[in-house]
Design a protein around this motif. Structure first.
Motif, mmCIF file in Angstrom:
data_model
loop_
_atom_site.group_PDB
_atom_site.id
_atom_site.type_symbol
_atom_site.label_atom_id
_atom_site.label_comp_id
_atom_site.label_asym_id
_atom_site.label_seq_id
_atom_site.Cartn_x
_atom_site.Cartn_y
_atom_site.Cartn_z
ATOM 1 N N THR A 16 0.848 -1.202 0.000
ATOM 2 C CA THR A 16 0.000 0.000 0.000
ATOM 3 C C THR A 16 0.874 1.240 0.000
ATOM 4 O O THR A 16 1.827 1.325 0.771
ATOM 5 N N SER A 17 0.567 2.179 -0.881
ATOM 6 C CA SER A 17 1.217 3.478 -0.804
ATOM 7 C C SER A 17 0.114 4.524 -0.884
ATOM 8 O O SER A 17 -0.397 4.830 -1.961
ATOM 9 N N SER A 18 -0.294 4.994 0.271
ATOM 10 C CA SER A 18 -1.424 5.929 0.314
ATOM 11 C C SER A 18 -0.903 7.323 0.619
ATOM 12 O O SER A 18 0.047 7.488 1.378
ATOM 13 N N GLU A 19 -1.531 8.288 0.003
ATOM 14 C CA GLU A 19 -1.141 9.688 0.231
ATOM 15 C C GLU A 19 -2.338 10.465 0.743
ATOM 16 O O GLU A 19 -3.470 10.191 0.330
ATOM 17 N N THR A 20 -2.084 11.460 1.566
ATOM 18 C CA THR A 20 -3.179 12.324 2.013
ATOM 19 C C THR A 20 -3.314 13.533 1.089
ATOM 20 O O THR A 20 -4.386 14.106 0.966
ATOM 21 N N LEU A 21 -2.217 13.895 0.436
ATOM 22 C CA LEU A 21 -2.258 15.058 -0.454
ATOM 23 C C LEU A 21 -3.156 14.785 -1.653
ATOM 24 O O LEU A 21 -3.297 13.634 -2.081
ATOM 25 N N GLY A 22 -3.701 15.861 -2.202
ATOM 26 C CA GLY A 22 -4.451 15.741 -3.446
ATOM 27 C C GLY A 22 -3.501 15.984 -4.603
ATOM 28 O O GLY A 22 -2.281 15.807 -4.474
ATOM 29 N N ALA A 76 -6.855 8.243 3.625
ATOM 30 C CA ALA A 76 -6.974 8.567 5.044
ATOM 31 C C ALA A 76 -5.628 8.848 5.701
ATOM 32 O O ALA A 76 -5.536 9.620 6.661
ATOM 33 N N THR A 77 -4.575 8.228 5.188
ATOM 34 C CA THR A 77 -3.296 8.352 5.871
ATOM 35 C C THR A 77 -2.151 8.312 4.870
ATOM 36 O O THR A 77 -2.286 7.734 3.792
ATOM 37 N N LYS A 78 -1.038 8.956 5.234
ATOM 38 C CA LYS A 78 0.152 8.904 4.386
ATOM 39 C C LYS A 78 0.992 7.729 4.877
ATOM 40 O O LYS A 78 1.520 7.756 6.002
ATOM 41 N N SER A 79 1.085 6.723 4.074
ATOM 42 C CA SER A 79 1.797 5.543 4.540
ATOM 43 C C SER A 79 2.192 4.656 3.358
ATOM 44 O O SER A 79 1.428 4.501 2.411
ATOM 45 N N THR A 80 3.389 4.117 3.427
ATOM 46 C CA THR A 80 3.758 3.072 2.467
ATOM 47 C C THR A 80 4.203 1.869 3.279
ATOM 48 O O THR A 80 5.083 2.006 4.149
ATOM 49 N N ASN A 81 3.576 0.765 3.050
ATOM 50 C CA ASN A 81 4.037 -0.440 3.728
ATOM 51 C C ASN A 81 3.758 -1.698 2.912
ATOM 52 O O ASN A 81 3.017 -1.685 1.937
ATOM 53 N N ILE A 82 4.446 -2.751 3.331
ATOM 54 C CA ILE A 82 4.348 -4.034 2.625
ATOM 55 C C ILE A 82 3.966 -5.066 3.679
ATOM 56 O O ILE A 82 4.603 -5.119 4.737
ATOM 57 N N ILE A 83 2.932 -5.838 3.397
ATOM 58 C CA ILE A 83 2.545 -6.869 4.368
ATOM 59 C C ILE A 83 2.628 -8.238 3.694
ATOM 60 O O ILE A 83 1.964 -8.485 2.681
ATOM 61 N N LEU A 130 -10.034 -8.139 -2.836
ATOM 62 C CA LEU A 130 -9.399 -9.140 -1.977
ATOM 63 C C LEU A 130 -10.424 -10.122 -1.417
ATOM 64 O O LEU A 130 -10.142 -11.317 -1.286
ATOM 65 N N GLU A 131 -11.602 -9.565 -1.100
ATOM 66 C CA GLU A 131 -12.624 -10.432 -0.488
ATOM 67 C C GLU A 131 -12.954 -11.622 -1.386
ATOM 68 O O GLU A 131 -13.149 -12.738 -0.910
ATOM 69 N N LYS A 132 -12.982 -11.390 -2.688
ATOM 70 C CA LYS A 132 -13.344 -12.519 -3.568
ATOM 71 C C LYS A 132 -12.272 -13.607 -3.569
ATOM 72 O O LYS A 132 -12.517 -14.733 -3.959
ATOM 73 N N ASP A 133 -11.062 -13.275 -3.092
ATOM 74 C CA ASP A 133 -9.998 -14.293 -2.963
ATOM 75 C C ASP A 133 -9.905 -14.815 -1.520
ATOM 76 O O ASP A 133 -8.985 -15.565 -1.182
ATOM 77 N N GLY A 134 -10.812 -14.330 -0.659
ATOM 78 C CA GLY A 134 -10.800 -14.776 0.741
ATOM 79 C C GLY A 134 -9.814 -14.000 1.614
ATOM 80 O O GLY A 134 -9.441 -14.464 2.696
ATOM 81 N N PHE A 135 -9.372 -12.830 1.165
ATOM 82 C CA PHE A 135 -8.441 -12.008 1.955
ATOM 83 C C PHE A 135 -9.065 -10.650 2.236
ATOM 84 O O PHE A 135 -10.168 -10.337 1.766
ATOM 85 N N PHE A 136 -8.358 -9.852 3.011
ATOM 86 C CA PHE A 136 -8.756 -8.449 3.214
ATOM 87 C C PHE A 136 -7.498 -7.625 3.392
ATOM 88 O O PHE A 136 -6.430 -8.163 3.711
ATOM 89 N N TRP A 137 -7.618 -6.333 3.155
ATOM 90 C CA TRP A 137 -6.472 -5.443 3.365
ATOM 91 C C TRP A 137 -6.194 -5.342 4.854
ATOM 92 O O TRP A 137 -7.097 -4.999 5.630
ATOM 93 N N TRP A 138 -4.977 -5.601 5.236
ATOM 94 C CA TRP A 138 -4.614 -5.362 6.627
ATOM 95 C C TRP A 138 -4.505 -3.852 6.832
ATOM 96 O O TRP A 138 -4.136 -3.126 5.898
ATOM 97 N N PRO A 139 -4.791 -3.376 8.054
ATOM 98 C CA PRO A 139 -4.684 -1.925 8.278
ATOM 99 C C PRO A 139 -3.262 -1.450 7.976
ATOM 100 O O PRO A 139 -2.298 -2.183 8.221
ATOM 101 N N VAL A 140 -3.136 -0.242 7.450
ATOM 102 C CA VAL A 140 -1.819 0.186 6.972
ATOM 103 C C VAL A 140 -0.774 0.297 8.076
ATOM 104 O O VAL A 140 0.405 0.081 7.845
#
Ligand SMILES: NC(=O)C1=CN([C@@H]2O[C@H](COP(=O)(O)OP(=O)(O)OC[C@H]3O[C@@H](n4cnc5c(N)ncnc54)[C@H](OP(=O)(O)O)[C@@H]3O)[C@@H](O)[C@H]2O)C=CC1
Ligand SMILES: O=C1O[C@H](COP(=O)(O)O)[C@@H](O)[C@H](O)[C@H]1O
Length: 493
Positions: A216-222, A346-353, A481-491
């Protein structure tokens, strides 16, 4: 001071008055200087159209460092190495003058003909500048010559091929340093070390033990002031073609036989070649696009993308992408790599799970309880570190288990902020290490993959906006993800 081992160089910076130069390049160069990672034998020539003399340019550089960087005692000494030429890159005559200035500085600072040409300007000029540098003799030097080129490298595969041809008319492939600033991030560089320096991960890093990987690489900026570029690009070209696919390549590649530029890049290329193409109708099954509507962020209302300056009211451009990659090789067959990236999230974050498969049998089954899957979280930003999620015995219970997290943060061990990505990449370029820059083959394969998706999206008007600013994207991204039986873990898990 380590300056003696660092090569002398002239840095010719096109786009010297631009945003990137001001916010990133001058502070990074200065950091190299004050840490002794830049030879004293260096000079910077800034090029842009604005009329300035050397004094005004030095004031500009000083301002940029005091605003965006860290100031220290030797700032004035650093700035005295800066020169400026007002020059429109389309004007053929100016290159002759530029050559005279460069030759003079080469002599004054004993730069041994070493030259770095940094193109920090709009991509439409990349080819023109490269050709002029050759035609007007600036690349004709006894020292090294390197071309640092900013993103985006083309708009699609066809334009990237065209651009590459023009660049290669003046520079050899190993002289071209295509920047992907994510490759300069500490924890992105750490992916290889985590994988290849730990006996507990390497044997598990495959489809027998890993169920899925989420990036996930989420940004808060527009979109900020960049709508003219961004609206023609969208998140798939702006973030997925480069940064996200680079991260996936590092996560999925085979161990290189040694840590050389060529070996590492060639393993990454193999991953990109093994990506299962997603085309036509399949795009809807594997990829989700979104565009932000208005929303509330930090307690204030923010406008919808279509209401941002210079964005058309009916824009069909995505500001969010979620997708599923499949890598068709022995190691990864059947393991989905999910990515998502977007603006105004919602949040500025880059992470790998990295989610590991469940153990074959749960011995600690109690009242319907299930064990949490083991996760390895690589925090890229804003925090840098890793978290390993395990299950342990719940104190005082026989069958009870509880999840725990083993945390490592780079700050806790180094006690200092890790260098900014641009600082590391500039340093690599000065030393001639192109490992963390993208090879043409990677660029071409990434475009080939992304072009199929863009083509479908360009030809279908989307029902935008479909996520509120301040959210984590459209609902369809959850369903992917739900259709594969998974969900996004919180960032920030
Ligand atoms: N800003 C950022 O955070 C990031 C930028 N990038 C990339 O870096 C590059 C530069 O971006 P950014 O700094 O934001 O862009 P800006 O628009 O802020 O700067 C453009 C620079 O180019 C100069 N310029 C424009 N036209 C000409 C011309 N005809 N001849 C000579 N100089 C010219 C401008 O100066 P003048 O008007 O005086 O001529 C200015 O110095 C782009 O490729 C971008 O995609 C990549 C990642 C992040
Ligand atoms: O390359 C780009 O990256 C930034 C995000 O970079 P980060 O280091 O802040 O994660 C993005 O905002 C921009 O649109 C894109 O061009």
């Amino acid at each position: 001071m380590k300056t003696r081992e660092n090569p002398s160089s002239l840095i010719l910076l096109f786009g010297a008055t631009g945003d990137l130069a001001k916010r990133k390049l001058y502070p990074s160069l200065y950091n190299l200087f004050r840490k002794g990672n830049l030879s004293n034998r260096f000079a910077v020539v800034g090029v842009a159209r604005r009329l300035k003399d050397d004094g005004e340019f030095r004031n500009w550089v000083r301002d940029s460092i005091t605003t965006f960087g860290e100031k220290a005692d030797n700032l004035e000494e650093f700035i005295s190495h800066f020169y400026y030429q007002s020059h429109d890159v389309n004007d053929s005559e100016s290159y002759k003058q530029l050559k005279e200035l460069v030759d003079r500085l080469d002599h004054t600072y004993q730069l041994e003909g070493n030259r770095i040409f940094y193109l920090a300007m709009s991509p439409e000029f990349f080819g023109t500048v490269a050709e002029h540098l050759r035609e007007d003799g600036l690349t004709n030097t006894n020292g090294f010559k390197r071309l640092v080129i900013e993103k985006p490298f083309g708009h699609d595969l066809a334009s990237a091929i065209e651009l590459n041809k023009r660049i290669r008319s003046a520079f050899k492939e190993d002289e071209v340093y295509r920047i992907d600033h994510y490759l300069g991030k500490e924890m992105v560089q750490n992916i290889e070390v985590i994988r290849f320096a730990n006996a507990i991960f390497e044997p598990l890093w495959n489809n027998r033990y890993i169920s899925n990987i989420q990036v996930t690489s989420s940004e808060t900026l527009g979109v900020e002031e960049r709508a003219r570029y961004y609206d023609k690009s969208g998140a798939i070209r702006d973030m997925v073609q480069n940064h996200m696919l680079q991260i996936v390549s590092l996560l999925a590649m085979e161990p290189p036989i040694r840590l050389t530029t060529d070996e590492i890049r060639s393993e990454k290329v193999k991953v990109l070649r093994a990506l299962r193409p997603v085309e036509g109708e399949a795009v809807h099954d594997y990829f989700v696009r979104g565009q932000y509507g208005e929303g509330i962020m930090n307690g204030s209302k923010v406008p919808a993308y279509r209401d941002e300056p210079n964005v058309p009211k009916d824009s069909n451009t995505e500001t969010f992408v979620a997708g599923k990659f499949l890598i068709d090789n022995f190691r990864w067959a059947g393991v989905p790599f999910y990515i998502r990236t977007g603006k105004r999230m919602a949040t500025k974050s880059t992470n790998i799970i990295v989610q590991f498969k469940d153990i074959p049998m749960n011995l600690y089954y109690k009242n319907g309880s299930t064990l949490n899957p083991n996760l390895l979280v690589i925090h890229v930003q804003p925090d840098e570190g890793i978290t390993l999620h395990l299950n342990v015995k719940k104190t005082g219970e026989v069958l009870g288990t509880t999840p725990v997290k083993l945390n490592f943060s780079t700050k806790s061990i180094d006690g200092i902020n890790t260098p900014e990505a641009y600082e590391k990449l500039l340093y690599d370029c000065l030393r001639g290490d192109a490992t963390n820059f993208t090879h043409w083959d990677e660029v071409a394969l990434s475009w080939r993959f992304v072009d199929n998706i863009s083509e479908v999206w360009t030809n279908e008007q989307a029902d935008f906006p479909n996520y509120a600013a301040g959210s984590m994207g459209p609902k369809a991204a959850e369903e992917l993800l739900e259709k594969d039986g998974f969900f996004w873990w919180p960032v920030n898990f």
